[in-house]
Write a protein that holds these residues in place. Structure first.
Motif, PDB file in Angstrom:
ATOM      1  N   LEU A  89       0.778  -1.245   0.095  1.00 48.70           N
ATOM      2  CA  LEU A  89       0.043   0.102  -0.063  1.00 48.70           C
ATOM      3  C   LEU A  89       0.710   1.405  -0.040  1.00 48.70           C
ATOM      4  O   LEU A  89       0.567   2.297  -0.670  1.00 48.70           O
ATOM      5  N   PRO A  90       1.836   1.292   0.811  1.00 45.12           N
ATOM      6  CA  PRO A  90       2.607   2.434   0.960  1.00 45.12           C
ATOM      7  C   PRO A  90       3.462   2.846  -0.545  1.00 45.12           C
ATOM      8  O   PRO A  90       3.903   3.838  -0.665  1.00 45.12           O
ATOM      9  N   LEU A  91       3.479   1.782  -1.358  1.00 44.15           N
ATOM     10  CA  LEU A  91       4.237   2.152  -2.473  1.00 44.15           C
ATOM     11  C   LEU A  91       3.479   2.618  -3.664  1.00 44.15           C
ATOM     12  O   LEU A  91       4.199   3.359  -4.724  1.00 44.15           O
ATOM     13  N   GLY A  92       2.333   2.756  -3.349  1.00 44.95           N
ATOM     14  CA  GLY A  92       1.277   3.357  -4.494  1.00 44.95           C
ATOM     15  C   GLY A  92       1.588   5.299  -4.386  1.00 44.95           C
ATOM     16  O   GLY A  92       1.858   5.499  -3.187  1.00 44.95           O
ATOM     17  N   ARG A  93       1.701   5.821  -5.480  1.00 49.42           N
ATOM     18  CA  ARG A  93       1.838   7.146  -5.374  1.00 49.42           C
ATOM     19  C   ARG A  93       0.741   7.773  -5.896  1.00 49.42           C
ATOM     20  O   ARG A  93      -0.198   7.493  -6.811  1.00 49.42           O
ATOM     21  N   PRO A  94       0.517   8.971  -5.141  1.00 48.37           N
ATOM     22  CA  PRO A  94      -0.827   9.646  -5.557  1.00 48.37           C
ATOM     23  C   PRO A  94      -0.931  10.175  -7.077  1.00 48.37           C
ATOM     24  O   PRO A  94       0.269  10.662  -7.593  1.00 48.37           O
ATOM     25  N   GLY A  95      -1.979  10.018  -7.704  1.00 45.13           N
ATOM     26  CA  GLY A  95      -2.174  10.391  -8.918  1.00 45.13           C
ATOM     27  C   GLY A  95      -1.509   9.483  -9.932  1.00 45.13           C
ATOM     28  O   GLY A  95      -1.347   9.603 -11.298  1.00 45.13           O
ATOM     29  N   LYS A  96      -0.926   8.481  -9.407  1.00 48.53           N
ATOM     30  CA  LYS A  96      -0.327   7.384 -10.416  1.00 48.53           C
ATOM     31  C   LYS A  96      -1.226   5.971 -10.098  1.00 48.53           C
ATOM     32  O   LYS A  96      -0.634   5.008  -9.199  1.00 48.53           O
ATOM     33  N   PRO A  97      -2.389   5.661 -10.844  1.00 51.49           N
ATOM     34  CA  PRO A  97      -3.174   4.562 -10.334  1.00 51.49           C
ATOM     35  C   PRO A  97      -2.497   3.365 -10.463  1.00 51.49           C
ATOM     36  O   PRO A  97      -2.726   2.412  -9.776  1.00 51.49           O
ATOM     37  N   LEU A  98      -1.749   3.145 -11.682  1.00 47.88           N
ATOM     38  CA  LEU A  98      -0.936   1.877 -11.980  1.00 47.88           C
ATOM     39  C   LEU A  98      -0.177   1.575 -10.690  1.00 47.88           C
ATOM     40  O   LEU A  98       0.342   0.346 -10.242  1.00 47.88           O
ATOM     41  N   THR A  99       0.527   2.484 -10.024  1.00 53.80           N
ATOM     42  CA  THR A  99       1.248   2.085  -8.871  1.00 53.80           C
ATOM     43  C   THR A  99       0.740   1.375  -7.755  1.00 53.80           C
ATOM     44  O   THR A  99       1.079   0.853  -6.844  1.00 53.80           O
ATOM     45  N   ARG A 100      -0.916   1.579  -7.830  1.00 53.85           N
ATOM     46  CA  ARG A 100      -1.709   0.866  -6.638  1.00 53.85           C
ATOM     47  C   ARG A 100      -2.069  -0.450  -7.106  1.00 53.85           C
ATOM     48  O   ARG A 100      -2.690  -1.451  -6.452  1.00 53.85           O
ATOM     49  N   ALA A 101      -1.862  -1.030  -8.327  1.00 55.53           N
ATOM     50  CA  ALA A 101      -2.037  -2.237  -8.884  1.00 55.53           C
ATOM     51  C   ALA A 101      -1.646  -3.428  -7.938  1.00 55.53           C
ATOM     52  O   ALA A 101      -2.541  -4.525  -7.728  1.00 55.53           O
ATOM     53  N   PRO A 102      -0.328  -3.472  -7.570  1.00 54.56           N
ATOM     54  CA  PRO A 102      -0.118  -4.795  -6.695  1.00 54.56           C
ATOM     55  C   PRO A 102      -0.880  -4.743  -5.457  1.00 54.56           C
ATOM     56  O   PRO A 102      -1.180  -5.857  -4.921  1.00 54.56           O
ATOM     57  N   PHE A 103      -1.016  -3.523  -4.932  1.00 58.31           N
ATOM     58  CA  PHE A 103      -1.759  -3.634  -3.666  1.00 58.31           C
ATOM     59  C   PHE A 103      -3.289  -4.134  -3.981  1.00 58.31           C
ATOM     60  O   PHE A 103      -3.807  -4.935  -3.260  1.00 58.31           O
ATOM     61  N   ARG A 104      -3.923  -3.701  -5.037  1.00 62.28           N
ATOM     62  CA  ARG A 104      -5.195  -3.922  -5.416  1.00 62.28           C
ATOM     63  C   ARG A 104      -5.139  -5.413  -5.690  1.00 62.28           C
ATOM     64  O   ARG A 104      -6.284  -6.332  -5.199  1.00 62.28           O
ATOM     65  N   LEU A 105      -4.176  -6.011  -6.498  1.00 62.16           N
ATOM     66  CA  LEU A 105      -4.370  -7.357  -6.888  1.00 62.16           C
ATOM     67  C   LEU A 105      -4.268  -8.425  -5.482  1.00 62.16           C
ATOM     68  O   LEU A 105      -4.971  -9.371  -5.321  1.00 62.16           O
ATOM     69  N   SER A 106      -3.323  -7.936  -4.511  1.00 61.06           N
ATOM     70  CA  SER A 106      -2.956  -8.800  -3.539  1.00 61.06           C
ATOM     71  C   SER A 106      -4.362  -8.543  -2.372  1.00 61.06           C
ATOM     72  O   SER A 106      -4.896  -9.704  -1.806  1.00 61.06           O
ATOM     73  N   ALA A 107      -4.941  -7.299  -2.136  1.00 54.75           N
ATOM     74  CA  ALA A 107      -6.253  -7.210  -1.527  1.00 54.75           C
ATOM     75  C   ALA A 107      -7.221  -8.011  -2.032  1.00 54.75           C
ATOM     76  O   ALA A 107      -8.234  -8.630  -1.383  1.00 54.75           O
ATOM     77  N   ILE A 108      -7.585  -7.939  -3.263  1.00 54.61           N
ATOM     78  CA  ILE A 108      -8.704  -8.692  -4.158  1.00 54.61           C
ATOM     79  C   ILE A 108      -8.503 -10.165  -3.798  1.00 54.61           C
ATOM     80  O   ILE A 108      -9.415 -10.856  -3.230  1.00 54.61           O
ATOM     81  N   HIS A 109      -7.358 -10.423  -4.008  1.00 53.23           N
ATOM     82  CA  HIS A 109      -6.926 -12.136  -4.007  1.00 53.23           C
ATOM     83  C   HIS A 109      -7.035 -12.551  -2.419  1.00 53.23           C
ATOM     84  O   HIS A 109      -7.852 -13.432  -2.100  1.00 53.23           O
ATOM     85  N   ALA A 110      -6.735 -11.840  -1.397  1.00 53.95           N
ATOM     86  CA  ALA A 110      -7.007 -11.820  -0.021  1.00 53.95           C
ATOM     87  C   ALA A 110      -8.374 -12.175   0.247  1.00 53.95           C
ATOM     88  O   ALA A 110      -8.884 -13.072   1.192  1.00 53.95           O
ATOM     89  N   ILE A 111      -9.277 -11.157  -0.121  1.00 52.66           N
ATOM     90  CA  ILE A 111     -10.716 -11.157   0.035  1.00 52.66           C
ATOM     91  C   ILE A 111     -11.295 -12.597  -0.481  1.00 52.66           C
ATOM     92  O   ILE A 111     -12.035 -13.207   0.188  1.00 52.66           O
ATOM     93  N   GLU A 112     -10.861 -12.795  -1.624  1.00 52.86           N
ATOM     94  CA  GLU A 112     -11.275 -13.998  -2.294  1.00 52.86           C
ATOM     95  C   GLU A 112     -10.959 -15.270  -1.560  1.00 52.86           C
ATOM     96  O   GLU A 112     -11.852 -16.100  -1.327  1.00 52.86           O
ATOM     97  N   LEU A 113      -9.696 -15.352  -0.854  1.00 51.13           N
ATOM     98  CA  LEU A 113      -9.515 -16.285  -0.237  1.00 51.13           C
ATOM     99  C   LEU A 113      -9.923 -16.338   1.187  1.00 51.13           C
ATOM    100  O   LEU A 113     -10.605 -17.503   1.663  1.00 51.13           O
ATOM    101  N   TYR A 114     -10.138 -15.402   1.912  1.00 50.86           N
ATOM    102  CA  TYR A 114     -10.833 -15.321   3.006  1.00 50.86           C
ATOM    103  C   TYR A 114     -12.518 -15.943   2.804  1.00 50.86           C
ATOM    104  O   TYR A 114     -12.831 -16.815   3.355  1.00 50.86           O
ATOM    105  N   LEU A 115     -12.913 -15.500   1.675  1.00 50.64           N
ATOM    106  CA  LEU A 115     -14.315 -16.054   1.493  1.00 50.64           C
ATOM    107  C   LEU A 115     -14.468 -17.455   1.210  1.00 50.64           C
ATOM    108  O   LEU A 115     -15.297 -18.125   1.673  1.00 50.64           O
ATOM    109  N   THR A 116     -13.517 -17.939   0.467  1.00 53.39           N
ATOM    110  CA  THR A 116     -13.270 -19.340   0.151  1.00 53.39           C
ATOM    111  C   THR A 116     -13.258 -19.955   1.384  1.00 53.39           C
ATOM    112  O   THR A 116     -13.673 -21.157   1.621  1.00 53.39           O
ATOM    113  N   ALA A 117     -12.193 -19.501   2.317  1.00 51.24           N
ATOM    114  CA  ALA A 117     -11.976 -20.378   3.559  1.00 51.24           C
ATOM    115  C   ALA A 117     -13.096 -20.568   4.328  1.00 51.24           C
ATOM    116  O   ALA A 117     -13.562 -21.677   4.770  1.00 51.24           O
TER     117      ALA A 117
END
Length: 177
Positions: free
Chosen positions: A33-61
């Motif tokens: 999350l802290p690696l993302g930069r304001p005004g640069k949405p692509l820098t948030r992609a790694p956070f987004r992917l990890s967060a969405i995948h974590a959510i999917e895994l929690y629901l799966t569990a």
């Protein structure tokens, strides 16, 4: 270790193992999350992917914990809306805003956009909303997996109260974005 013929990765995993994997993706998301930069949405992609995948895994569990078969879950693909419906039917109580956000993640195909659509990254949900959804799902699923199914069925109101108290504590401790 070779995958047995006809077996899918994770098919033999326990709900606890899937939950542990979700926890690791959640931790990774918070590190990214802290690696993302304001005004640069692509820098948030790694956070987004990890967060969405974590959510999917929690629901799966939780689905596995409640008796869904890996085959039933696999048929949902990456549809967080379907997973949410099934987990809520099994006792997960989410805030209305969180449930709507999980549905919009599926409708807007944010998982795919995050992975493959850099030109669409600016249309993804807000980082603070995704963070709040991740935290709420993590806390409430963790509590439900810790509660025995008989207790959850015998006293759903008590289970809901425990979820509410834990959510309030987790949101007050969640890192600001």
């Amino acid at each position: 270790m070779a995958i047995e013929e006809g077996k899918y990765p994770g098919e033999l995993a326990s709900p606890q193992q899937i939950h542990e994997l979700a926890e690791e993706y959640r931790k990774a998301a918070h590190q990214l999350l802290p690696l993302g930069r304001p005004g640069k949405p692509l820098t948030r992609a790694p956070f987004r992917l990890s967060a969405i995948h974590a959510i999917e895994l929690y629901l799966t569990a939780l689905l596995l914990h409640c008796g869904h078969s890996p085959n039933q879950i696999r048929k949902m693909h990456h549809d967080l809306s379907a997973r949410t419906e099934h987990t809520m039917a099994a006792g997960l109580r989410l805030r209305a805003k969180t449930a709507r956000h999980l549905q919009s993640l599926s409708q807007n195909r944010e998982y795919l956009i995050t992975r493959y659509g850099p030109e669409m990254s600016a249309t993804a949900s807000q980082i603070n909303r995704l963070t709040a959804t991740l935290e709420e799902v993590a806390v409430k699923v963790t509590l439900l997996i810790g509660l025995s199914p008989s207790l959850r069925q015998a006293n759903p109101t008590a289970a809901e109260e425990v979820q509410g108290r834990a959510l309030a504590a987790s949101l007050s401790a969640a890192p600001a974005s």
